[in-house]
Design a protein around this motif. Structure first.
Motif, PDB file in Angstrom:
ATOM      1  N   UNK A 124       0.810  -1.126   0.054  1.00 42.06           N
ATOM      2  CA  UNK A 124       0.059   0.192  -0.019  1.00 42.06           C
ATOM      3  C   UNK A 124       0.817   1.223  -0.101  1.00 42.06           C
ATOM      4  N   UNK A 125       2.110   1.186   0.918  1.00 46.11           N
ATOM      5  CA  UNK A 125       3.011   2.500   0.838  1.00 46.11           C
ATOM      6  C   UNK A 125       3.580   2.618  -0.655  1.00 46.11           C
ATOM      7  N   UNK A 126       3.805   1.589  -1.370  1.00 47.89           N
ATOM      8  CA  UNK A 126       4.298   1.857  -2.518  1.00 47.89           C
ATOM      9  C   UNK A 126       3.429   2.408  -3.622  1.00 47.89           C
ATOM     10  N   UNK A 127       2.201   2.051  -3.510  1.00 49.11           N
ATOM     11  CA  UNK A 127       0.909   2.379  -4.206  1.00 49.11           C
ATOM     12  C   UNK A 127       0.725   4.132  -4.182  1.00 49.11           C
ATOM     13  N   UNK A 128       0.737   4.259  -2.902  1.00 48.86           N
ATOM     14  CA  UNK A 128       0.538   6.029  -2.347  1.00 48.86           C
ATOM     15  C   UNK A 128       1.696   6.561  -2.763  1.00 48.86           C
ATOM     16  N   UNK A 129       2.953   6.196  -2.660  1.00 47.14           N
ATOM     17  CA  UNK A 129       4.102   6.768  -3.179  1.00 47.14           C
ATOM     18  C   UNK A 129       3.927   7.120  -4.840  1.00 47.14           C
ATOM     19  N   UNK A 130       3.609   5.824  -5.768  1.00 42.95           N
ATOM     20  CA  UNK A 130       3.370   6.031  -7.071  1.00 42.95           C
ATOM     21  C   UNK A 130       2.266   7.198  -7.589  1.00 42.95           C
ATOM     22  N   UNK A 131       1.338   7.078  -6.445  1.00 42.29           N
ATOM     23  CA  UNK A 131       0.028   8.022  -6.755  1.00 42.29           C
ATOM     24  C   UNK A 131       0.674   9.529  -6.587  1.00 42.29           C
ATOM     25  N   UNK A 132       1.218   9.787  -5.432  1.00 44.72           N
ATOM     26  CA  UNK A 132       1.763  11.015  -5.029  1.00 44.72           C
ATOM     27  C   UNK A 132       2.739  11.655  -6.242  1.00 44.72           C
ATOM     28  N   UNK A 174      11.629  13.162   1.938  1.00 43.42           N
ATOM     29  CA  UNK A 174      11.079  13.054   3.447  1.00 43.42           C
ATOM     30  C   UNK A 174      10.120  11.824   3.300  1.00 43.42           C
ATOM     31  N   UNK A 175      10.147  11.298   4.788  1.00 45.78           N
ATOM     32  CA  UNK A 175       9.309   9.914   4.979  1.00 45.78           C
ATOM     33  C   UNK A 175       8.119  10.544   5.742  1.00 45.78           C
ATOM     34  N   UNK A 176       6.779  10.066   5.328  1.00 49.31           N
ATOM     35  CA  UNK A 176       5.727  10.435   6.129  1.00 49.31           C
ATOM     36  C   UNK A 176       4.868   9.364   6.450  1.00 49.31           C
ATOM     37  N   UNK A 177       3.978   9.430   7.459  1.00 54.28           N
ATOM     38  CA  UNK A 177       3.071   8.416   7.943  1.00 54.28           C
ATOM     39  C   UNK A 177       3.949   6.955   8.510  1.00 54.28           C
ATOM     40  N   UNK A 178       5.065   7.258   9.066  1.00 54.43           N
ATOM     41  CA  UNK A 178       5.850   6.220   9.704  1.00 54.43           C
ATOM     42  C   UNK A 178       5.064   5.270  10.443  1.00 54.43           C
ATOM     43  N   UNK A 180       1.797   4.701  10.365  1.00 52.10           N
ATOM     44  CA  UNK A 180       0.759   3.938   9.639  1.00 52.10           C
ATOM     45  C   UNK A 180       1.517   2.701   8.794  1.00 52.10           C
ATOM     46  N   UNK A 181       2.437   3.075   8.093  1.00 44.63           N
ATOM     47  CA  UNK A 181       3.023   2.276   7.300  1.00 44.63           C
ATOM     48  C   UNK A 181       4.611   1.990   7.612  1.00 44.63           C
ATOM     49  N   UNK A 182       4.944   0.778   7.668  1.00 43.62           N
ATOM     50  CA  UNK A 182       6.278   0.513   7.990  1.00 43.62           C
ATOM     51  C   UNK A 182       7.227   0.850   6.894  1.00 43.62           C
ATOM     52  N   UNK A 183       8.472   1.802   7.620  1.00 44.83           N
ATOM     53  CA  UNK A 183       9.089   2.673   6.629  1.00 44.83           C
ATOM     54  C   UNK A 183       8.649   3.886   6.412  1.00 44.83           C
TER      55      UNK A 183
END
Length: 309
Positions: A1-9, A139-143, A145-148
């Motif tokens: 899910x984190x990768x999907x959100x990164x792609x969307x962003x 930067x890293x956000x939502x640490x 919520x999502x691992x990493x």
């Protein structure tokens, strides 16, 4: 899910860049009914002016303040875009009032090639950089919520905030000012607008100046991320599908269309690319635009034109 959100962003940030270029197309079309093929060249010349004057001014006047150099370079570039708007109106558009749309379209193609050549003569043809102090580190956000966490680009986020403010200002300008209403009247009918006292020449100077300022902001952001080079004018034309998708007369359409295409490109490349050998990101926007031309040619938010005979 984190990768999907990164792609969307990432897609949203790319789409915002497309939207800024598309805004220039929409602004001029709303005010003159002309599809401006010179918008990509305007982005290029504005970015070149910003990059070169930010480099030249400290050498000419012997100061080393980066912020001052950027502010002065931006101001000079803005004046340059206004001067180009005056020249285009006086030497081109003034002589083409009430001409066929095809004639005006060809005129913008000529303007595009002229600006490309002028930019190369005045500013040079190598790759230049623009440093406006935008943060480059991610930067890293939502640490929690999502691992990493989710990796985001602060530079892209800053660019998106600037673009959002610009869009809000343009929407207010068109909807709630007398000049904005005059611009819409001119787009509907040149002769009718002139008959009620709207100065067509002044209106065209205003709209080309505003489109030039949009091109300047786009060029600064794009140049800060990727550098300023002559392929920038061609890259800017990737916003054409955005205009088709959102509608030629809609400022919100330019924004939403850009975001849809930006996200669609990234998601299709990541999730469908491995099955077809990659390269989807190159043609995705044009295929989507073709679908809209077939089934909804006015775009998502464009005005449907009905001619009764």
């Amino acid at each position: 899910m984190a990768f999907f959100l990164e792609t969307v962003f990432g897609g949203l940030m790319s789409g915002m860049m497309y939207s800024l270029v598309a805004l220039g197309f929409v602004l001029i079309f709303k005010a003159s009914g002309v599809f401006n093929f010179a918008q990509g060249a305007m982005v290029l010349v504005a970015a070149l002016s910003m990059a070169r004057f930010a480099e030249w001014l400290p050498k000419w006047f012997g100061f080393h303040n980066l912020l001052l150099a950027n502010v002065l370079a931006f101001a000079i570039s803005a004046v340059l875009m206004w001067a180009m708007a005056v020249v285009i109106e006086r030497w081109v558009l003034r002589h083409l009032v009430n001409q066929e749309a095809t004639t005006l379209l060809m005129a913008t193609l000529g303007i595009s090639y002229f600006m490309d050549g002028l930019g190369q003569i005045v500013f040079g043809s190598t790759v230049y950089s623009i440093d406006v102090g935008m943060p480059k580190d991610p930067a890293f956000i939502l640490n929690s919520v999502f691992e990493g966490g989710i990796l985001i680009s602060i530079e892209d986020l800053t660019a998106a905030a600037v673009a959002a403010l610009l869009v809000a200002a343009l929407a207010f300008f068109f909807q709630y000012t007398s000049t904005g209403r005059a611009l819409r009247a001119v787009a509907d009918d040149h002769q009718a607008a002139q008959s009620i006292g709207i100065p067509l020449n002044r209106i065209w100077i205003i709209v080309w100046t505003v489109a030039g300022l949009v091109a300047l902001v786009t060029g600064v952001i794009w140049g800060s991320k990727f550098g300023v080079q002559f392929s920038l004018s061609v890259a800017a034309l990737r916003a054409l599908p955005v205009v088709i998708l959102g509608g030629l007369t809609s400022i919100p359409g330019a924004i939403i269309g850009g975001l849809i295409i930006g996200v669609g490109e990234k998601l299709s490349e990541v999730y469908l690319g491995p099955f077809v050998g990659g390269g989807i990101e190159i043609w995705f926007a044009y295929v989507l635009a073709l679908v809209f031309l077939l089934f909804r040619p006015q775009g998502l938010f464009g005005e449907k034109i009905i001619d009764r005979v």
